[in-house]
Motif scaffolding. Structure first.
Motif, PDB file in Angstrom:
ATOM      1  N   HIS A 142      11.781 -29.369  -1.410  1.00 40.22           N
ATOM      2  CA  HIS A 142      10.711 -29.355  -0.402  1.00 40.22           C
ATOM      3  C   HIS A 142      11.130 -28.579   0.851  1.00 40.22           C
ATOM      4  CE1 HIS A 142       7.244 -30.795   1.856  1.00 40.22           C
ATOM      5  NE2 HIS A 142       8.066 -31.139   2.838  1.00 40.22           N
ATOM      6  N   ASN A 143      12.410 -28.653   1.215  1.00 43.74           N
ATOM      7  CA  ASN A 143      12.894 -27.991   2.427  1.00 43.74           C
ATOM      8  C   ASN A 143      13.736 -26.756   2.118  1.00 43.74           C
ATOM      9  OD1 ASN A 143      12.118 -30.025   4.647  1.00 43.74           O
ATOM     10  ND2 ASN A 143      13.212 -31.316   3.197  1.00 43.74           N
ATOM     11  N   PHE A 144      13.577 -26.174   0.922  1.00 49.22           N
ATOM     12  CA  PHE A 144      14.492 -25.114   0.499  1.00 49.22           C
ATOM     13  C   PHE A 144      14.491 -23.923   1.455  1.00 49.22           C
ATOM     14  CE2 PHE A 144      16.253 -21.613  -1.796  1.00 49.22           C
ATOM     15  CZ  PHE A 144      17.209 -22.177  -2.617  1.00 49.22           C
ATOM     16  N   ASP A 145      13.336 -23.424   1.840  1.00 52.71           N
ATOM     17  CA  ASP A 145      13.270 -22.239   2.701  1.00 52.71           C
ATOM     18  C   ASP A 145      13.909 -22.512   4.063  1.00 52.71           C
ATOM     19  OD1 ASP A 145      12.014 -20.765   0.736  1.00 52.71           O
ATOM     20  OD2 ASP A 145      10.001 -21.270   1.430  1.00 52.71           O
ATOM     21  N   LEU A 146      13.694 -23.714   4.584  1.00 50.53           N
ATOM     22  CA  LEU A 146      14.302 -24.063   5.869  1.00 50.53           C
ATOM     23  C   LEU A 146      15.816 -24.179   5.733  1.00 50.53           C
ATOM     24  CD1 LEU A 146      14.078 -24.880   8.815  1.00 50.53           C
ATOM     25  CD2 LEU A 146      13.594 -27.224   8.085  1.00 50.53           C
ATOM     26  N   ILE A 147      16.275 -24.764   4.620  1.00 49.68           N
ATOM     27  CA  ILE A 147      17.720 -24.893   4.394  1.00 49.68           C
ATOM     28  C   ILE A 147      18.353 -23.515   4.241  1.00 49.68           C
ATOM     29  CG2 ILE A 147      19.464 -25.760   2.781  1.00 49.68           C
ATOM     30  CD1 ILE A 147      17.585 -28.095   2.186  1.00 49.68           C
ATOM     31  N   ALA A 148      17.651 -22.589   3.563  1.00 53.10           N
ATOM     32  CA  ALA A 148      18.178 -21.232   3.382  1.00 53.10           C
ATOM     33  C   ALA A 148      18.353 -20.527   4.722  1.00 53.10           C
ATOM     34  CB  ALA A 148      17.257 -20.429   2.478  1.00 53.10           C
ATOM     35  N   GLU A 149      17.519 -20.843   5.701  1.00 51.45           N
ATOM     36  CA  GLU A 149      17.659 -20.240   7.022  1.00 51.45           C
ATOM     37  C   GLU A 149      18.851 -20.819   7.776  1.00 51.45           C
ATOM     38  OE1 GLU A 149      15.934 -17.701   8.059  1.00 51.45           O
ATOM     39  OE2 GLU A 149      14.806 -17.701   6.182  1.00 51.45           O
ATOM     40  N   ARG A 150      19.258 -22.025   7.417  1.00 53.76           N
ATOM     41  CA  ARG A 150      20.340 -22.690   8.143  1.00 53.76           C
ATOM     42  C   ARG A 150      21.676 -22.633   7.399  1.00 53.76           C
ATOM     43  NH1 ARG A 150      17.162 -28.173  10.303  1.00 53.76           N
ATOM     44  NH2 ARG A 150      15.623 -27.055  11.559  1.00 53.76           N
ATOM     45  N   LYS A 151      21.645 -22.384   6.110  1.00 57.38           N
ATOM     46  CA  LYS A 151      22.862 -22.310   5.303  1.00 57.38           C
ATOM     47  C   LYS A 151      22.989 -20.901   4.737  1.00 57.38           C
ATOM     48  CE  LYS A 151      24.267 -26.611   5.608  1.00 57.38           C
ATOM     49  NZ  LYS A 151      25.608 -26.980   6.138  1.00 57.38           N
ATOM     50  N   ASP A 184       0.817  -1.222   0.000  1.00 52.46           N
ATOM     51  CA  ASP A 184       0.000   0.000   0.000  1.00 52.46           C
ATOM     52  C   ASP A 184       0.849   1.269   0.000  1.00 52.46           C
ATOM     53  OD1 ASP A 184      -2.213  -1.612   0.022  1.00 52.46           O
ATOM     54  OD2 ASP A 184      -2.466  -1.531   2.206  1.00 52.46           O
ATOM     55  N   ASP A 185       2.031   1.201   0.589  1.00 53.02           N
ATOM     56  CA  ASP A 185       2.907   2.373   0.600  1.00 53.02           C
ATOM     57  C   ASP A 185       3.937   2.311  -0.520  1.00 53.02           C
ATOM     58  OD1 ASP A 185       4.118   0.199   1.684  1.00 53.02           O
ATOM     59  OD2 ASP A 185       4.892   1.207   3.451  1.00 53.02           O
ATOM     60  N   GLN A 186       3.627   1.556  -1.600  1.00 51.61           N
ATOM     61  CA  GLN A 186       4.411   1.519  -2.835  1.00 51.61           C
ATOM     62  C   GLN A 186       5.806   0.892  -2.663  1.00 51.61           C
ATOM     63  OE1 GLN A 186       2.908   2.395  -5.817  1.00 51.61           O
ATOM     64  NE2 GLN A 186       1.179   2.472  -4.392  1.00 51.61           N
ATOM     65  N   VAL A 187       5.926  -0.017  -1.724  1.00 56.82           N
ATOM     66  CA  VAL A 187       7.186  -0.758  -1.555  1.00 56.82           C
ATOM     67  C   VAL A 187       7.161  -1.968  -2.481  1.00 56.82           C
ATOM     68  CG1 VAL A 187       8.627  -2.082   0.038  1.00 56.82           C
ATOM     69  CG2 VAL A 187       7.495   0.015   0.809  1.00 56.82           C
ATOM     70  N   LEU A 188       8.234  -2.154  -3.235  1.00 59.71           N
ATOM     71  CA  LEU A 188       8.351  -3.302  -4.133  1.00 59.71           C
ATOM     72  C   LEU A 188       8.853  -4.503  -3.338  1.00 59.71           C
ATOM     73  CD1 LEU A 188      10.006  -1.566  -7.225  1.00 59.71           C
ATOM     74  CD2 LEU A 188       7.582  -2.047  -6.832  1.00 59.71           C
ATOM     75  N   ILE A 189       8.076  -5.590  -3.375  1.00 62.83           N
ATOM     76  CA  ILE A 189       8.410  -6.793  -2.593  1.00 62.83           C
ATOM     77  C   ILE A 189       8.582  -7.962  -3.558  1.00 62.83           C
ATOM     78  CG2 ILE A 189       7.682  -8.344  -0.753  1.00 62.83           C
ATOM     79  CD1 ILE A 189       5.912  -6.099   0.309  1.00 62.83           C
ATOM     80  N   PRO A 190       9.800  -8.449  -3.736  1.00 64.29           N
ATOM     81  CA  PRO A 190       9.993  -9.624  -4.594  1.00 64.29           C
ATOM     82  C   PRO A 190       9.537 -10.894  -3.889  1.00 64.29           C
ATOM     83  CG  PRO A 190      12.086  -8.943  -3.661  1.00 64.29           C
ATOM     84  CD  PRO A 190      11.064  -7.929  -3.207  1.00 64.29           C
ATOM     85  N   TYR A 191       8.845 -11.743  -4.622  1.00 64.77           N
ATOM     86  CA  TYR A 191       8.368 -13.022  -4.074  1.00 64.77           C
ATOM     87  C   TYR A 191       8.817 -14.132  -5.019  1.00 64.77           C
ATOM     88  CZ  TYR A 191       5.281 -16.826  -2.724  1.00 64.77           C
ATOM     89  OH  TYR A 191       4.786 -18.052  -2.344  1.00 64.77           O
ATOM     90  N   LEU A 192       9.434 -15.148  -4.459  1.00 63.54           N
ATOM     91  CA  LEU A 192       9.912 -16.248  -5.307  1.00 63.54           C
ATOM     92  C   LEU A 192       9.918 -17.553  -4.542  1.00 63.54           C
ATOM     93  CD1 LEU A 192      13.799 -16.205  -5.647  1.00 63.54           C
ATOM     94  CD2 LEU A 192      12.587 -15.029  -3.832  1.00 63.54           C
ATOM     95  N   LYS A 193       9.894 -18.623  -5.308  1.00 68.65           N
ATOM     96  CA  LYS A 193      10.055 -19.977  -4.801  1.00 68.65           C
ATOM     97  C   LYS A 193      11.201 -20.618  -5.578  1.00 68.65           C
ATOM     98  CE  LYS A 193       6.814 -20.650  -1.675  1.00 68.65           C
ATOM     99  NZ  LYS A 193       7.122 -21.069  -0.278  1.00 68.65           N
ATOM    100  N   MET A 194      12.192 -21.119  -4.828  1.00 69.18           N
ATOM    101  CA  MET A 194      13.362 -21.724  -5.472  1.00 69.18           C
ATOM    102  C   MET A 194      13.395 -23.222  -5.225  1.00 69.18           C
ATOM    103  SD  MET A 194      16.450 -18.985  -4.904  1.00 69.18           S
ATOM    104  CE  MET A 194      17.500 -19.973  -6.000  1.00 69.18           C
ATOM    105  N   GLY A 195      14.191 -23.908  -6.014  1.00 67.29           N
ATOM    106  CA  GLY A 195      14.328 -25.346  -5.877  1.00 67.29           C
ATOM    107  C   GLY A 195      15.574 -25.839  -6.585  1.00 67.29           C
ATOM    108  N   VAL A 196      15.681 -27.144  -6.677  1.00 68.68           N
ATOM    109  CA  VAL A 196      16.818 -27.807  -7.326  1.00 68.68           C
ATOM    110  C   VAL A 196      16.274 -28.831  -8.298  1.00 68.68           C
ATOM    111  CG1 VAL A 196      18.849 -29.284  -6.962  1.00 68.68           C
ATOM    112  CG2 VAL A 196      18.326 -27.455  -5.340  1.00 68.68           C
ATOM    113  N   GLU A 197      16.847 -28.893  -9.474  1.00 63.76           N
ATOM    114  CA  GLU A 197      16.488 -29.896 -10.467  1.00 63.76           C
ATOM    115  C   GLU A 197      17.701 -30.740 -10.797  1.00 63.76           C
ATOM    116  OE1 GLU A 197      14.560 -28.364 -13.899  1.00 63.76           O
ATOM    117  OE2 GLU A 197      12.888 -27.464 -12.777  1.00 63.76           O
ATOM    118  N   ALA A 198      17.464 -31.947 -11.282  1.00 57.53           N
ATOM    119  CA  ALA A 198      18.555 -32.876 -11.584  1.00 57.53           C
ATOM    120  C   ALA A 198      18.238 -33.639 -12.859  1.00 57.53           C
ATOM    121  CB  ALA A 198      18.764 -33.854 -10.421  1.00 57.53           C
ATOM    122  N   ARG A 199      19.275 -33.965 -13.594  1.00 58.61           N
ATOM    123  CA  ARG A 199      19.167 -34.755 -14.821  1.00 58.61           C
ATOM    124  C   ARG A 199      20.316 -35.752 -14.866  1.00 58.61           C
ATOM    125  NH1 ARG A 199      15.096 -32.558 -14.649  1.00 58.61           N
ATOM    126  NH2 ARG A 199      13.930 -31.396 -16.234  1.00 58.61           N
TER     127      ARG A 199
END
Length: 463
Positions: free
Chosen positions: A367-376, A322-337
């Motif tokens: 699945h645990n990316f956000d939790l891992i980001a808090e610990r790493k 509401d006060d015109q602050v830009l807030i980035p929102y994202l979901k990250m993960g890992v892929e494998a091949r």
């Protein structure tokens, strides 16, 4: 390691041995005569002593044992000479006993060359072999750990947040902000003038690292994409017979000038640490997580494989408060091949099975990316780089007016130590010892696995 077993008195051992044979006879499992000179024709040490010295006693005892083994089709190795054996009295006669379990020796006898050439049962010999294999494996792992420690220091591998994470106060001061934020800061947009300003904030979701942002803006304006990094095998994996301890991986930055910048360092360290966690080099950041090798062992899979894994952005949005602050929102993960060796080197397999060990690890990491980001810390900083890349794309595509100073806030790139680093390896030796027809069967084979990848956010697919 095996616990030391207390010696058993010969009379007690023989009594227990004959008692079990009697129980087997009563159960109808067969005719098992009690142990005696007639059933276990071992040489008599007393008789041999009358004939000569103690050396002759041992020689005669070994010859008798080898004669019985030859009759049963089993040969004992006497290449080093006379074996040392214990003895016990059975119905007035002296018989040889196993030097590990102290029970009488039967027809199948093994010579333990590593421990004063003692005579052992086949099962006892197998347990001694297993103990030696475990000891050798521990020594090998210790040598590898020391070598990896030296190489990490030599090639500057390992994340240290102190002095590495850029401070916003430096960049804000260069922009001439009236109030220089000493902590977190955010971006505030002005719809009327289509400009963006910097303001302090206490909300982590809206926080933005200004140096990451300016580097992302430079990449977006010059290359039209987000920063990219990958760790590729030297010669594209064609040197498949190369010693894994000597193999190297090549750092590849796009654009090249990212090497030596704070963004390039975060992307490299995060990607390398992801591979270390995948290989089980460190404890997993979340209880219950398993390395890809643990998944392989659990499923009984022992085949060699190569694969790549990389960080991706699965969801990206820019919210406006509401006060015109830009807030980035994202979901990250890992892929494998999974990868295979083709004519041009390593290439992605047409189909990667969903139960591949690395695919399963990538799924649980996501699945645990956000939790891992808090610990790493390094994973958390990579998420900040992704937020800056999303913000850079939004600012340039939404028509906001940005002064040239926004594209030159970052510090000068530091000299790059090297663009090649040692390939991460983790040798896995699978050993199997079994007894078949009285013979000890031993199988020990190393399995090698290659792991590559990088950071490819893939933000351009979001509109």
């Amino acid at each position: 390691m095996f616990a030391t077993e207390a010696p058993i008195m010969p009379e007690v051992a023989l009594s227990q041995y004959n008692k079990r044979l009697e129980e087997a006879r009563e159960a109808g499992k067969g005719e098992f005569p009690s142990l005696s000179r007639r059933h276990c024709p071992q040489p008599s040490c007393e008789t041999a002593a009358e004939a000569g010295s103690s050396q002759a006693v041992k020689t005669e005892a070994l010859r008798a044992v080898l004669a019985m083994a030859s009759t049963a089709g089993q040969q004992a190795d006497n290449s080093k000479g006379v074996a040392c054996g214990g003895s016990m009295v059975v119905e007035g006669e002296t018989v040889l006993t196993c030097q590990r379990c102290h029970l009488p020796l039967g027809e199948l006898v093994y010579l333990d060359k590593t421990d004063d050439e003692k005579l052992l049962h086949g099962e006892c010999k197998a347990r001694c072999m297993l103990h030696k294999l475990r000891t050798d494996e521990q020594e090998r792992k210790h040598r590898e750990l020391e070598l990896k420690k030296v190489r990490r220091e030599e090639f500057a591998i390992g994340w240290s947040p102190i002095g590495t994470i850029p401070r916003n106060a430096v960049c804000a001061g260069r922009l001439g902000c009236a109030v220089v934020p000493k902590g977190m800061c955010c971006l505030v947009t002005d719809k009327d003038s289509s400009t963006v300003s910097i303001a302090p904030t206490f909300e982590p979701a809206a926080a933005m690292n200004l140096e990451y942002l300016t580097l992302a803006l430079q990449v977006r304006r010059t290359e039209g994409r987000e920063p990219l990094f990958s760790l590729d095998p030297a010669e594209n994996g064609k040197l498949d017979d190369e010693d894994p301890e000597a193999a190297m991986m090549v750092k590849r930055f796009e654009p090249d000038w990212l090497a030596g910048t704070s963004v390039g360092e975060v992307m490299f360290q995060a990607d390398y640490h992801l591979k270390e966690l995948s290989f089980g080099e460190y404890d997993q950041p979340v209880i219950g997580m398993k390395s890809c090798f643990e998944y392989s062992e659990k499923d009984g899979e022992d085949s060699e494989w190569s694969a790549r894994e990389w960080f991706v952005v699965r969801k990206a949005e820019i919210h406006v408060s509401d006060d015109q602050v830009l807030i980035p929102y994202l979901k990250m993960g890992v892929e494998a091949r999974e990868q295979i060796l083709g004519d041009a080197g390593l290439e992605d397999a047409p189909i990667t099975r969903p139960d591949h060990p690395l695919v399963r690890y990538a799924e649980i990491f996501t699945h645990n990316f956000d939790l891992i980001a808090e610990r790493k810390s390094v994973v958390s900083q990579l998420r900040e780089v992704a937020k800056a890349s999303i913000m850079a794309k939004f600012l340039l595509e939404s028509g906001n007016v940005l002064p040239d100073s926004w594209f030159s806030l970052g510090d000068e790139a530091k000299p790059v130590c090297c663009l090649e680093v040692p390939q991460l390896w983790n040798d896995r030796f699978f050993s199997k010892i079994s007894i078949k027809d009285g013979a000890i069967m031993s199988d020990k084979a190393p399995k090698s696995h290659g792991l590559y990848g990088g950071v490819d956010f893939g933000i351009d697919r979001f509109r």
